[in-house]
Motif scaffolding. Sequence first.
Motif, PDB file in Angstrom:
ATOM      1  N   VAL A 174      31.494 -76.975 -23.811  1.00 12.16           N
ATOM      2  CA  VAL A 174      30.964 -77.464 -25.087  1.00 12.16           C
ATOM      3  C   VAL A 174      31.864 -76.968 -26.213  1.00 12.16           C
ATOM      4  O   VAL A 174      32.193 -75.783 -26.275  1.00 12.16           O
ATOM      5  N   ILE A 175      32.284 -77.891 -27.115  1.00  8.85           N
ATOM      6  CA  ILE A 175      33.076 -77.496 -28.297  1.00  8.85           C
ATOM      7  C   ILE A 175      32.145 -77.527 -29.502  1.00  8.85           C
ATOM      8  O   ILE A 175      31.372 -78.467 -29.676  1.00  8.85           O
ATOM      9  N   TYR A 176      32.264 -76.479 -30.316  1.00  8.53           N
ATOM     10  CA  TYR A 176      31.304 -76.332 -31.406  1.00  8.53           C
ATOM     11  C   TYR A 176      32.043 -75.976 -32.689  1.00  8.53           C
ATOM     12  O   TYR A 176      32.945 -75.124 -32.689  1.00  8.53           O
ATOM     13  N   ILE A 177      31.673 -76.660 -33.800  1.00  2.00           N
ATOM     14  CA  ILE A 177      32.212 -76.309 -35.117  1.00  2.00           C
ATOM     15  C   ILE A 177      31.036 -75.869 -35.975  1.00  2.00           C
ATOM     16  O   ILE A 177      30.127 -76.651 -36.263  1.00  2.00           O
ATOM     17  N   ALA A 178      31.058 -74.594 -36.377  1.00  2.00           N
ATOM     18  CA  ALA A 178      29.873 -74.034 -37.034  1.00  2.00           C
ATOM     19  C   ALA A 178      29.862 -74.307 -38.535  1.00  2.00           C
ATOM     20  O   ALA A 178      28.802 -74.504 -39.118  1.00  2.00           O
ATOM     21  N   THR A 179      31.032 -74.281 -39.180  1.00  2.00           N
ATOM     22  CA  THR A 179      31.048 -74.340 -40.654  1.00  2.00           C
ATOM     23  C   THR A 179      32.061 -75.371 -41.147  1.00  2.00           C
ATOM     24  O   THR A 179      32.855 -75.923 -40.372  1.00  2.00           O
ATOM     25  N   ALA A 180      32.057 -75.561 -42.482  1.00  4.29           N
ATOM     26  CA  ALA A 180      32.951 -76.548 -43.110  1.00  4.29           C
ATOM     27  C   ALA A 180      34.411 -76.119 -43.035  1.00  4.29           C
ATOM     28  O   ALA A 180      35.294 -76.856 -43.478  1.00  4.29           O
ATOM     29  N   ARG A 181      34.700 -74.960 -42.482  1.00  5.29           N
ATOM     30  CA  ARG A 181      36.120 -74.567 -42.289  1.00  5.29           C
ATOM     31  C   ARG A 181      36.751 -75.305 -41.111  1.00  5.29           C
ATOM     32  O   ARG A 181      37.937 -75.216 -40.874  1.00  5.29           O
ATOM     33  N   LEU A 182      35.913 -75.949 -40.329  1.00  7.01           N
ATOM     34  CA  LEU A 182      36.363 -76.753 -39.162  1.00  7.01           C
ATOM     35  C   LEU A 182      37.116 -75.922 -38.116  1.00  7.01           C
ATOM     36  O   LEU A 182      38.052 -76.405 -37.482  1.00  7.01           O
ATOM     37  N   ILE A 183      36.718 -74.649 -37.966  1.00  6.26           N
ATOM     38  CA  ILE A 183      37.345 -73.810 -36.930  1.00  6.26           C
ATOM     39  C   ILE A 183      36.569 -74.009 -35.630  1.00  6.26           C
ATOM     40  O   ILE A 183      35.394 -73.633 -35.549  1.00  6.26           O
TER      41      ILE A 183
END
Length: 448
Positions: A291-300
């Motif tokens: 699973v790939i996950y992006i937590a915040t608007a930094r797109l890390i």
Amino acid sequence: MAPQSSTESADAPPPPEAVFGLLWPGKAAALAEAETPSRARCACDLAGDESLVIEGDNLDALKLLQAGHAGRIKLIYIDPPYNTGAEALYPDDFAAPRVGRRQAKGGEDRGRLHAAWLNMTYPRLILARRLLRDDGVIFISIDAAELANLILVCDEVFGEANRIEVFSWVRTTTPAALAGKTKKVVEFLLCYERQRSGQVYRGVEKPVRSANPLLNQSNPPGELVFPAGAVTTALPDGAVPAGAYGSAAYVVELLADARVEGGRFVSALRLRGRFRWRQAYLEAQLAMGVVIYIATARLIPAYAKARYGPEALPNLIDAKVGVGTNETATAELRSLLGDDFADLARRMRPKPVSLLSYLIEAVCGPDDWVLDFFAGSGVTGQAVLEGNARAALCRRFILVQSPQATGRADCSTIAEIARRRLDAVVARLGHGAGAGGPPYGLVKLEPA
Ligand SMILES: C[S@@+](CC[C@H](N)C(=O)[O-])C[C@H]1O[C@@H](n2cnc3c(N)ncnc32)[C@H](O)[C@@H]1O
């Protein structure tokens, strides 16, 4: 190697000083004891397909079980008396002179103690081995008092090459300081296979770490395309314009506009950054359910494995693998029998159900046989019943416990404690315990 003398022949038994192993007074008689017929008989069939609680001496039971169960048992667990002389509901002091403990600590008396314990243990292990399947496994609980002797005698019976591990089990979190020298936190579980094989033991699954970073500053910059729908996110629904994102340490560039809907990037996500992975590896990982996950608007981006497989068993058994202590075990037995049995539960020195479940899950298939011939309060039966109910399995158990007196009128033998425990478990589990029929049969051995 020294040349053979002219008097030595290949067929002659090796001279005693050339034999490696443990010798003790009474060993030959103990070996012969394994081959004599049972002194007890059983009015009913021991070779059937249902689980059994056998009340009687385990030497007789092991002999009687040979006819129907030789080569049939996948897992044997035993928790014999440790020969410590400690206060317990059952005798734990083999052939100790009854003139006080001080004498029993002397060298000669210690020797007598060990020999008597080995004479009890040796024929039972020989018979137990014959009941194991070729891929069968035996676990034996023991503490330091007889550990050295038990390893040597098991090496002889099962073969040193089949010794898999000497596990340490954390038996208490509140150990007493013994004469100010040591605190006994662990005891041991010897593990042997009947025939060492490539079988893998199933430990607990490693918990999934949700935030493994996909970026690594020391990697060269590269581009990854995450397919539409492959990346989950905490970002709100809406468009995400191409441009520079990331942090001072981790620069990320979004190479084309993207869009989030319902917690997922619904357009392909084209990112440039110092990634740990190349495109082909990313695709392989996605195919395996990562699973790939992006937590915040930094797109890390970060990744998490969907599941880790069960790990090999660590040789320390403790709370980290979900196994309780003596204290847990006493509380479990007390809660099943009632507070009135608090003292009896403590003196029973039971093992926690989680220990047995852990061993059973490590090696057993869905319809395997499990044997415990020092059954005590029946903890092994409880673990099998609960495991069956949890996963709709059909494992069966055989428990053997002597009718050792408890001194209580309302529950006069240890075998009765085991029956009460199992009845309480069955009542709690309801139908899950026995697929409609009785989940186990009760058998009493009688003098032959
Ligand atoms: C350490 S306790 C087992 C405790 C058990 N693991 C539990 O959790 O309740 C050992 C048990 O073996 C039983 N035992 C000892 N010698 C036996 C024999 N020859 N035949 C059958 N049972 C025996 C004792 O009465 C005692 O209940």
